[in-house]
Design an enzyme around this catalytic site. Sequence first.
Site, PDB file in Angstrom:
ATOM      1  N   HIS A 193       2.555  -3.434  -2.834  1.00  0.00           N
ATOM      2  CA  HIS A 193       1.318  -3.535  -2.065  1.00  0.00           C
ATOM      3  C   HIS A 193       0.151  -3.854  -2.988  1.00  0.00           C
ATOM      4  CE1 HIS A 193       1.277   0.704  -3.307  1.00  0.00           C
ATOM      5  NE2 HIS A 193       0.082   0.921  -2.809  1.00  0.00           N
ATOM      6  N   GLU A 240       2.782   1.852  -8.689  1.00  0.00           N
ATOM      7  CA  GLU A 240       3.291   3.190  -8.346  1.00  0.00           C
ATOM      8  C   GLU A 240       4.802   3.287  -8.538  1.00  0.00           C
ATOM      9  OE1 GLU A 240      -0.195   4.266  -5.094  1.00  0.00           O
ATOM     10  OE2 GLU A 240       1.737   3.546  -4.393  1.00  0.00           O
TER      11      GLU A 240
END
Lengths: 288, 114
Positions: A193, A240
Amino acid sequence: MARIIGAIATSHVPSIGGAIAKGLQKDPYWKPFFDAFDPVHDWLARNKPDVAVVIYNDHGLNFFLDQMPTFAVGAAESYTNADEGWGLPVRPPYIGDSELSWQIIDKVMAQDFDLVTCQEMQVDHAFVVPMQLLWPDGGANAIPAVPVTINSIQHPLPRAERCFHFGQAIGRAIESFPRDCKVVLLATGGLSHQLDGTRAGFINKEFDLWCMDKIVNDPQALADLTTKEIIEKAGSQGVELMCWIAMRGAMQGHVSAAFSKYHIPVSNTGGAVMVFDHQPAARALAAE
Amino acid sequence: MDDQFNIPGTPVFDGVQARKGYALNKMCYSFNDDANRKAFLSNEEGYMRKYGLNEAQKEAIRHRNVLELIAAGGNIYYLAKFAGIFGLGVQDVGAQQTGMSLQAFKEMLTAHGH
């Protein structure tokens, strides 16, 4: 002795928390995502872990740029959630396990990872949303947890391989913990993302599926990625993935995928949930 | 917005950005607190002065313009707290940066799954 029985990796998108708050679990947009947690709940009910070590990244609740640790470990008796500024209801405090925290701190420092220790720590959506997904009753009804954070905001970030080795150090620390308990690892975040820039909205399904394949049997392939490669392929917040890589590093015995689900999009994110079974190395040998 | 990675359309929050944007990010971080969100809304100019924003940062805040805010050193995680004051989420923020309508941006995200 403590034993790592497995791990759960999941996206932690804040809007998941919003959907839970509004009771939208059966809404057509959300149902495929939330339904993926039924088998995860079954796995938890079968395996009954006693404590969770949650590897995640803080997004500007506990840490600001005034003091930004690369790796930090919570060492508190409990962890409060708080307002993050965009309307998610604040969750009740989560229970810590400070004995395990200090075991991790002592043994990981002895392996040359110079940690920041936090005897007070607020946990943001990246900790709270996965805990809500796994233990929906929440608060004191969730299992005790040790939060571990990896800086994903301020570059330079730790290299993927460094995160992998950090996870290995955590794994050794847990498995030398004298208390007889079953530990589950949680990795939160990702997958691809990007929230910022004119490439905002970037999602890379092919790369996400590659990561979900490699993390089971070839985690070194993920550890070999450079930060630039991760950003190119997974978007600027796709970093992440570091939390997933650290989690995988902590499991050094036999690892198999018990469950895996990929769902696009969860808000702006390639949503992923995976459950791993782990048989510690010594036991794996003994069983042969 | 050149940075060490130079990936098109992809800002990287490195030391250059961190130094440039500290005051702006510190102000946005303060919006974790509801009292501060209210204080900002009741006196935007005074609140920006209190945090020592430079003129480019003030202009970007006045314009509610995310790309300008990033160019002025803003980090998206703190800027999201600024957007939150107006009830805007990351999809609104994404739509604004890409020049798309919210609906078109959402459709683009959904299309990634196919």
